[in-house]
Write an enzyme that holds these catalytic residues in place. Structure first.
Site, mmCIF file in Angstrom:
data_model
loop_
_atom_site.group_PDB
_atom_site.id
_atom_site.type_symbol
_atom_site.label_atom_id
_atom_site.label_comp_id
_atom_site.label_asym_id
_atom_site.label_seq_id
_atom_site.Cartn_x
_atom_site.Cartn_y
_atom_site.Cartn_z
ATOM 1 N N ASP A 117 34.614 43.531 59.077
ATOM 2 C CA ASP A 117 33.356 43.583 59.845
ATOM 3 C C ASP A 117 32.379 42.472 59.465
ATOM 4 O O ASP A 117 31.518 42.113 60.267
ATOM 5 C CB ASP A 117 32.678 44.941 59.640
ATOM 6 C CG ASP A 117 32.386 45.195 58.174
ATOM 7 O OD1 ASP A 117 33.334 45.182 57.379
ATOM 8 O OD2 ASP A 117 31.202 45.370 57.816
ATOM 9 N N GLN B 67 39.511 43.346 38.245
ATOM 10 C CA GLN B 67 39.680 41.898 38.453
ATOM 11 C C GLN B 67 40.846 41.677 39.446
ATOM 12 O O GLN B 67 41.060 42.535 40.284
ATOM 13 C CB GLN B 67 39.892 41.138 37.141
ATOM 14 C CG GLN B 67 38.652 41.098 36.259
ATOM 15 C CD GLN B 67 38.495 42.352 35.421
ATOM 16 O OE1 GLN B 67 39.434 42.812 34.807
ATOM 17 N NE2 GLN B 67 37.306 42.891 35.376
ATOM 18 N N LYS C 127 38.646 47.081 45.806
ATOM 19 C CA LYS C 127 39.703 47.947 45.270
ATOM 20 C C LYS C 127 39.200 49.361 45.025
ATOM 21 O O LYS C 127 39.912 50.332 45.267
ATOM 22 C CB LYS C 127 40.233 47.374 43.938
ATOM 23 C CG LYS C 127 40.928 46.045 44.085
ATOM 24 C CD LYS C 127 41.385 45.503 42.750
ATOM 25 C CE LYS C 127 40.272 45.081 41.834
ATOM 26 N NZ LYS C 127 39.491 43.920 42.254
ATOM 27 N N ASP D 20 36.632 41.602 43.379
ATOM 28 C CA ASP D 20 35.635 42.080 44.338
ATOM 29 C C ASP D 20 36.214 42.216 45.744
ATOM 30 O O ASP D 20 35.515 42.030 46.736
ATOM 31 C CB ASP D 20 34.399 41.148 44.355
ATOM 32 C CG ASP D 20 33.871 40.909 42.957
ATOM 33 O OD1 ASP D 20 33.682 41.900 42.241
ATOM 34 O OD2 ASP D 20 33.693 39.745 42.577
ATOM 35 N N GLY E 298 33.399 45.919 38.351
ATOM 36 C CA GLY E 298 32.342 46.666 39.022
ATOM 37 C C GLY E 298 32.913 47.235 40.296
ATOM 38 O O GLY E 298 33.268 46.489 41.208
ATOM 39 N N HIS E 299 33.108 48.530 40.331
ATOM 40 C CA HIS E 299 33.664 49.170 41.522
ATOM 41 C C HIS E 299 32.569 49.949 42.224
ATOM 42 O O HIS E 299 31.959 50.822 41.631
ATOM 43 C CB HIS E 299 34.809 50.107 41.139
ATOM 44 C CG HIS E 299 36.030 49.385 40.690
ATOM 45 N ND1 HIS E 299 37.112 50.013 40.133
ATOM 46 C CD2 HIS E 299 36.339 48.083 40.733
ATOM 47 C CE1 HIS E 299 38.034 49.114 39.843
ATOM 48 N NE2 HIS E 299 37.582 47.942 40.199
#
Ligand code: IMP
Length: 426
Positions: A333, A224, A16, A13, A40-41
């Site tokens: 940020d 991952q 990528k 996470d 999960g992208h």
């Protein structure tokens, strides 16, 4: 010709997908090399958010060939749902190719992932319950079914009969579950999935070697990350594949000398989903603040991610493990509102100061982080477009990371949009 590898340097996470999406414009091929739909992208294009699980992030560019290579485990149902969802939103998937050697995730893999986690109770790993581990176990045990098996009904039938007999014995006799029905699995895979998936099947090894010979640009997209790697991660709290650079080679069939650039992606703080050691983990109000500001909930599972300070000891080791050339630092940020920012520069283990990742995991469990504190910049970075616009405190922070890690920070993320990634290299 360039073969660029994007690899996660923490526990996943890191963003990528966003970095892949940014570089994809220059690419001819974007290739997934390991994992499955446990990934999960998230990619934001304009006002639209897309969450991908299996299909490489390059799919958003019509000139790109997205490739699911041999190292990936494919759940055909999820793949087809993802294709349909993208097509419905006007994104073409017509270039997508899948290796015939990629292993299939079968219904019994899902079931076994669920029941073994339940069986482990408080010792559970916290897997995504997508059948990933059981599918890779079958690959290693040489009883897995592959995409190419769906092209031959006879072979598929023979293999499924043998393996389902064993899986049903385990499900019914060990876990007291119902047996799965051969006919319905056979029908689903051969009559429903195969007619749509077999036309996408390709010899992706040959394809990629030809692409290298033709001087095409190839991007290998890791899922991952380093510390979830089966060999180099915090075992057993890992995934069942090799997200590290070595896995990119076995997972595609490209050779070590084919890689031209390795970009490691790291978040400006750290998150982890599921169980396992996490020396710099924080709790309380600060953790809540980072979770909310960073929207640290699983793209796929919605699970709340654990959060902590940036761990430079682990990051440096990940850079070595992957031969990283450059780091892309994401989510800077998220730290905008903090008065101070900690980074871990060593550990105290049993009263001794240590500056490397301990080889024995029990020591990592006992490691207390030694922090270096930095002043926060306390301003909004989301509109920053170039290095010169960074506040002094941000520059000091990034400079320190570069010095400690010994590699340049080439990209910095200051928001979720494609446009909010600053190119620091130029
Ligand atoms: P599995 O990959 O579903 O077997 O899960 C094994 C471990 O890897 C669990 O701790 C998961 O939370 C973690 N994991 C798997 N995929 C991801 C990911 O894409 N991001 C973060 N953690 C992941």
């Amino acid at each position: 010709m360039a073969v660029t590898l994007i690899v996660g340097l923490q526990w996943g996470d890191e963003g990528k997908g966003k970095i892949t999406d940014l570089l994809a414009g220059e690419m001819d091929y974007v290739v997934r090399y390991q994992g499955g739909h446990n990934a999960g992208h998230t990619v934001m294009i304009g006002d639209e958010t897309f969450a991908l699980q299996l299909i490489p992030s390059g799919v958003f560019y019509p000139h790109i060939v997205p490739v699911i290579a041999n190292g990936v485990v494919v759940d055909p149902k999820v793949l087809l749902e993802e294709i349909d969802a993208l097509e419905t939103r006007g994104i073409s998937t017509k270039n997508l190719l899948i290796s015939g050697n990629a292993h299939l995730i079968m219904p019994y893999h899902h079931e076994l992932d669920r029941v073994t986690e339940r069986y482990l109770g408080k010792n559970k790993l916290g897997t995504t319950k997508r059948g990933i581990g059981p599918a890779y176990s079958d690959k290693a045990s040489r009883v897995g079914l592959r995409v190419q098996d769906m092209a031959d009904e006879k072979i598929f039938k023979q293999k499924l009969e043998v393996v389902l007999k064993e899986k049903n014995a385990i499900l019914t006799k060990v876990y007291n579950r119902l047996a799965l029905d051969f006919d319905s699995i056979y029908h689903q895979y051969i009559k429903v999935y195969a007619p749509r998936i077999i036309p996408l099947m390709a010899n992706t090894v040959e394809l990629l070697h030809n692409a290298v010979k033709e001087n095409k640009n190839i991007l290998l997209e890791g899922a991952q990350a380093t510390y979830l790697d089966l060999d180099h991660g915090t075992y057993p709290y890992v995934t069942s594949s090799n997200p590290t650079a070595g896995g990119a080679l076995t997972g595609t069939g490209l050779g070590p000398r084919d890689l031209t650039k390795i970009i490691g992606v790291a978040k400006a703080y750290v998150t982890r989903v599921g169980a396992g050691p996490f020396p710099t983990e924080i709790e309380g109000d600060l953790a809540e603040l980072l979770t909310q500001r960073g929207r640290e909930f699983g793209t796929n599972t919605g699970r709340r991610r654990r959060v902590g300070w940036l761990d430079l000891v682990m990051l440096k080791h990940a850079i070595e493990l992957n031969s990283v050339d450059e780091v892309a630092l994401t989510k800077l940020d998220v730290l905008d509102v903090l008065e101070f920012i900690n980074v871990c520069v060593g550990y105290e283990i049993d009263g001794k100061a240590v500056s490397h990742v301990p080889y024995h995991q029990s020591e990592l469990h006992r490691a207390k982080p030694i922090y270096q504190e930095f002043s926060g910049w306390r301003c909004d970075l989301s509109g920053v477009t170039k290095l010169e616009e960074f506040p002094k405190a941000t520059k000091i922070f990034v400079d320190f990371l570069e010095q400690y890690l010994g590699v340049p920070v080439c990209l910095a993320g200051v928001g979720p949009r494609r446009s909010q990634i600053i190119d620091l290299a130029s």
